[in-house]
Scaffold this motif. Structure first.
Motif, PDB file in Angstrom:
ATOM      1  N   ASP A  25      -4.318 -26.109 -61.095  1.00 28.69           N
ATOM      2  CA  ASP A  25      -3.064 -25.646 -60.541  1.00 28.69           C
ATOM      3  C   ASP A  25      -2.977 -26.038 -59.657  1.00 28.69           C
ATOM      4  O   ASP A  25      -1.679 -25.521 -58.888  1.00 28.69           O
ATOM      5  CB  ASP A  25      -4.681 -25.199 -59.396  1.00 28.69           C
ATOM      6  N   TYR A  29       1.073 -25.548 -57.292  1.00 24.21           N
ATOM      7  CA  TYR A  29       1.240 -24.970 -56.180  1.00 24.21           C
ATOM      8  C   TYR A  29       1.650 -26.075 -55.335  1.00 24.21           C
ATOM      9  O   TYR A  29       1.307 -26.404 -54.315  1.00 24.21           O
ATOM     10  CB  TYR A  29      -0.509 -24.935 -55.115  1.00 24.21           C
ATOM     11  N   HIS A  37       2.340 -12.129 -49.221  1.00 24.01           N
ATOM     12  CA  HIS A  37       1.812 -11.283 -50.122  1.00 24.01           C
ATOM     13  C   HIS A  37       1.465 -10.319 -50.655  1.00 24.01           C
ATOM     14  O   HIS A  37       1.296  -9.841 -50.921  1.00 24.01           O
ATOM     15  CB  HIS A  37       1.619 -12.766 -50.731  1.00 24.01           C
ATOM     16  N   MET A  64      -8.369 -20.455 -49.125  1.00 21.14           N
ATOM     17  CA  MET A  64      -7.387 -20.214 -50.141  1.00 21.14           C
ATOM     18  C   MET A  64      -6.092 -20.202 -49.585  1.00 21.14           C
ATOM     19  O   MET A  64      -5.197 -19.664 -49.042  1.00 21.14           O
ATOM     20  CB  MET A  64      -7.226 -19.838 -51.013  1.00 21.14           C
ATOM     21  N   ALA A  65      -5.891 -20.737 -48.216  1.00 19.95           N
ATOM     22  CA  ALA A  65      -5.077 -20.241 -46.741  1.00 19.95           C
ATOM     23  C   ALA A  65      -4.035 -21.300 -47.596  1.00 19.95           C
ATOM     24  O   ALA A  65      -3.359 -21.571 -48.333  1.00 19.95           O
ATOM     25  CB  ALA A  65      -5.510 -20.722 -45.738  1.00 19.95           C
ATOM     26  N   HIS A  70      -3.346 -14.799 -40.707  1.00 22.04           N
ATOM     27  CA  HIS A  70      -3.519 -13.394 -40.605  1.00 22.04           C
ATOM     28  C   HIS A  70      -4.856 -13.001 -39.296  1.00 22.04           C
ATOM     29  O   HIS A  70      -4.971 -11.787 -38.415  1.00 22.04           O
ATOM     30  CB  HIS A  70      -3.973 -12.180 -41.416  1.00 22.04           C
ATOM     31  N   LEU A  83      -8.742 -24.231 -45.343  1.00 25.12           N
ATOM     32  CA  LEU A  83      -8.707 -25.276 -47.023  1.00 25.12           C
ATOM     33  C   LEU A  83      -7.669 -24.310 -47.678  1.00 25.12           C
ATOM     34  O   LEU A  83      -7.556 -22.941 -47.353  1.00 25.12           O
ATOM     35  CB  LEU A  83      -9.476 -24.573 -47.477  1.00 25.12           C
ATOM     36  N   GLY A  84      -6.861 -25.041 -48.745  1.00 24.15           N
ATOM     37  CA  GLY A  84      -5.390 -24.514 -49.710  1.00 24.15           C
ATOM     38  C   GLY A  84      -4.981 -25.617 -50.239  1.00 24.15           C
ATOM     39  O   GLY A  84      -6.037 -26.791 -50.579  1.00 24.15           O
ATOM     40  N   MET A  85      -4.060 -25.121 -51.354  1.00 23.15           N
ATOM     41  CA  MET A  85      -3.675 -26.207 -52.398  1.00 23.15           C
ATOM     42  C   MET A  85      -2.231 -26.700 -51.688  1.00 23.15           C
ATOM     43  O   MET A  85      -1.314 -27.879 -52.351  1.00 23.15           O
ATOM     44  CB  MET A  85      -3.195 -25.267 -53.466  1.00 23.15           C
ATOM     45  N   ASN A  86      -1.677 -26.325 -51.174  1.00 24.57           N
ATOM     46  CA  ASN A  86       0.483 -27.073 -50.211  1.00 24.57           C
ATOM     47  C   ASN A  86      -0.266 -27.185 -48.969  1.00 24.57           C
ATOM     48  O   ASN A  86      -0.205 -26.381 -47.673  1.00 24.57           O
ATOM     49  CB  ASN A  86       0.976 -26.106 -50.603  1.00 24.57           C
ATOM     50  N   LEU A 104     -10.418 -25.544 -55.986  1.00 21.57           N
ATOM     51  CA  LEU A 104     -11.681 -25.165 -55.583  1.00 21.57           C
ATOM     52  C   LEU A 104     -11.677 -24.573 -57.318  1.00 21.57           C
ATOM     53  O   LEU A 104     -13.065 -24.580 -57.709  1.00 21.57           O
ATOM     54  CB  LEU A 104     -11.543 -23.668 -55.008  1.00 21.57           C
ATOM     55  N   ALA A 123      -8.415 -14.230 -47.788  1.00 20.23           N
ATOM     56  CA  ALA A 123      -7.548 -13.253 -48.099  1.00 20.23           C
ATOM     57  C   ALA A 123      -6.531 -13.415 -49.616  1.00 20.23           C
ATOM     58  O   ALA A 123      -5.531 -14.748 -49.767  1.00 20.23           O
ATOM     59  CB  ALA A 123      -6.474 -13.536 -46.648  1.00 20.23           C
ATOM     60  N   VAL A 124      -6.301 -12.495 -49.937  1.00 22.30           N
ATOM     61  CA  VAL A 124      -5.462 -11.632 -51.732  1.00 22.30           C
ATOM     62  C   VAL A 124      -5.906 -13.154 -52.123  1.00 22.30           C
ATOM     63  O   VAL A 124      -4.497 -13.270 -52.816  1.00 22.30           O
ATOM     64  CB  VAL A 124      -4.082 -11.776 -50.478  1.00 22.30           C
ATOM     65  N   PHE A 158      -0.320 -13.493 -58.477  1.00 19.15           N
ATOM     66  CA  PHE A 158       0.591 -14.492 -59.414  1.00 19.15           C
ATOM     67  C   PHE A 158      -0.198 -14.208 -60.659  1.00 19.15           C
ATOM     68  O   PHE A 158      -0.804 -15.110 -60.971  1.00 19.15           O
ATOM     69  CB  PHE A 158       0.655 -16.327 -58.831  1.00 19.15           C
TER      70      PHE A 158
HETATM   71  C1  LIG Z   1      -1.260 -15.564 -53.233  1.00 19.03           C
HETATM   72  S1  LIG Z   1      -1.557 -16.590 -51.758  1.00 19.03           S
HETATM   73  C2  LIG Z   1      -2.747 -16.340 -50.108  1.00 19.03           C
HETATM   74  C3  LIG Z   1      -2.712 -17.173 -49.207  1.00 19.03           C
HETATM   75  C4  LIG Z   1      -2.941 -17.004 -47.815  1.00 19.03           C
HETATM   76  N1  LIG Z   1      -4.607 -16.369 -48.179  1.00 19.03           N
HETATM   77  C5  LIG Z   1      -2.557 -15.011 -47.703  1.00 19.03           C
HETATM   78  O1  LIG Z   1      -3.101 -14.586 -47.474  1.00 19.03           O
HETATM   79  O2  LIG Z   1      -1.160 -15.309 -47.374  1.00 19.03           O
HETATM   80  C6  LIG Z   1      -2.984 -17.566 -52.746  1.00 19.03           C
HETATM   81  C7  LIG Z   1      -3.476 -19.654 -52.613  1.00 19.03           C
HETATM   82  O3  LIG Z   1      -4.685 -19.390 -53.007  1.00 19.03           O
HETATM   83  C8  LIG Z   1      -4.414 -21.049 -52.506  1.00 19.03           C
HETATM   84  N2  LIG Z   1      -5.285 -21.182 -53.714  1.00 19.03           N
HETATM   85  C9  LIG Z   1      -4.549 -21.171 -54.988  1.00 19.03           C
HETATM   86  N3  LIG Z   1      -5.928 -21.503 -56.236  1.00 19.03           N
HETATM   87  C10 LIG Z   1      -6.424 -22.679 -55.622  1.00 19.03           C
HETATM   88  C11 LIG Z   1      -7.273 -22.775 -55.669  1.00 19.03           C
HETATM   89  N4  LIG Z   1      -8.057 -23.321 -57.446  1.00 19.03           N
HETATM   90  N5  LIG Z   1      -8.802 -23.877 -55.132  1.00 19.03           N
HETATM   91  C12 LIG Z   1      -8.011 -23.932 -53.671  1.00 19.03           C
HETATM   92  N6  LIG Z   1      -7.004 -23.198 -53.339  1.00 19.03           N
HETATM   93  C13 LIG Z   1      -6.714 -22.306 -54.010  1.00 19.03           C
HETATM   94  C14 LIG Z   1      -2.979 -21.388 -52.464  1.00 19.03           C
HETATM   95  O4  LIG Z   1      -3.419 -22.596 -52.202  1.00 19.03           O
HETATM   96  C15 LIG Z   1      -2.466 -20.516 -52.093  1.00 19.03           C
HETATM   97  O5  LIG Z   1      -2.032 -20.172 -50.809  1.00 19.03           O
END
Ligand SMILES: C[S@@+](CC[C@H](N)C(=O)[O-])C[C@H]1O[C@@H](n2cnc3c(N)ncnc32)[C@H](O)[C@@H]1O
Length: 212
Positions: A25, A29, A37, A64-65, A70, A83-86, A104, A123-124, A158
């Motif tokens: 992943d 990311y 989204h 997954m932020a 929001h 907590l997120g990936m980027n 994760l 969220a999403v 995605f």
């Molecule tokens: C569609 S975006 C949604 C972002 C945000 N929550 C929103 O509402 O706009 C998906 C998010 O999931 C996070 N994500 C995807 N795979 C992940 C992983 N394996 N571990 C942690 N976060 C992850 C990414 O960093 C990305 O920001």
């Protein structure tokens, strides 16, 4: 999803969690996506829902932020963590007081203390988790008694990174599956499935579970 197979103890099939893109992943990311989204009306419905259910002063984790959480403005929350990936996305998020990079799917254990948070949001993004029951067991661990896990879903994704089963489920079935993640994780009570979809915009399906 067949409701007759929804016993909390029965394991979920591995095939549910296959993805078209099984590569790390971190590669996917690597590039910041400073976009939204879901439709503006759906974001507004989610923000309004947060306003209704998140108490002022709550310590919040946005799981997954990205660059937007929001959350409603003008409410004094406690610590708001992401907590997120980027890193670029998380650093651009004005609602986060702190953030962590954490995959994760490699390590479903959240890097937070036991019983240290009042609300965990997702969220999403739940459709990208390949070990969701372990993640929600960790969500239960970090929530204080009475704390809330709130998972918001819609219908965009995605496609190559979403788990196989999400491509085949209706909104109602997605709610049932995510409710089941919480049941299987343990430690949750009062698991609710809600439809707050605004007219003429992306749907908003929510699972809300209370830490027992
Ligand atoms: C569609 S975006 C949604 C972002 C945000 N929550 C929103 O509402 O706009 C998906 C998010 O999931 C996070 N994500 C995807 N795979 C992940 C992983 N394996 N571990 C942690 N976060 C992850 C990414 O960093 C990305 O920001």
């Amino acid at each position: 999803m067949d409701s007759s197979s929804s016993g909390a103890s029965k394991p979920l099939p591995d095939s549910f969690f296959e993805r078209a893109d099984e590569s790390d992943d971190a590669h996917f990311y690597l590039t910041a996506r400073l976009v939204t989204h879901i439709d503006p009306a759906t974001i507004a419905a989610l923000t309004e829902f947060y306003r209704e259910v998140l108490p002022a002063g709550a310590d919040v984790l946005d799981l997954m932020a990205s660059w937007v959480s929001h959350l409603p403005s003008g409410v004094g929350y406690g610590q708001v963590s992401g907590l997120g990936m980027n890193a670029q996305e998380l650093a651009a998020n004005p609602q986060l007081g702190d953030w962590s990079l954490h995959d994760l799917n490699r390590d479903p254990e959240l890097p937070y203390e036991d019983a240290s948070l009042d609300v965990v949001l997702n969220a999403v993004s739940v459709q990208y988790l390949v070990r969701p029951v372990e993640v929600f067991a960790s969500v239960a661990r970090v929530l204080r008694p009475g704390g809330l896990s709130i998972v918001a879903m819609s219908h965009r994704c995605f496609p190559t990174k979403a788990i196989r089963v999400f491509h085949h489920l209706s909104g109602g079935d997605r709610l049932q599956l995510v409710a089941r993640y919480h049941e299987m994780a343990g430690g949750f009570a009062d698991i609710q499935r809600l439809d707050r979809s605004p007219d003429g915009a992306d749907p908003l399906w929510l699972v809300v579970a209370r830490r027992a």
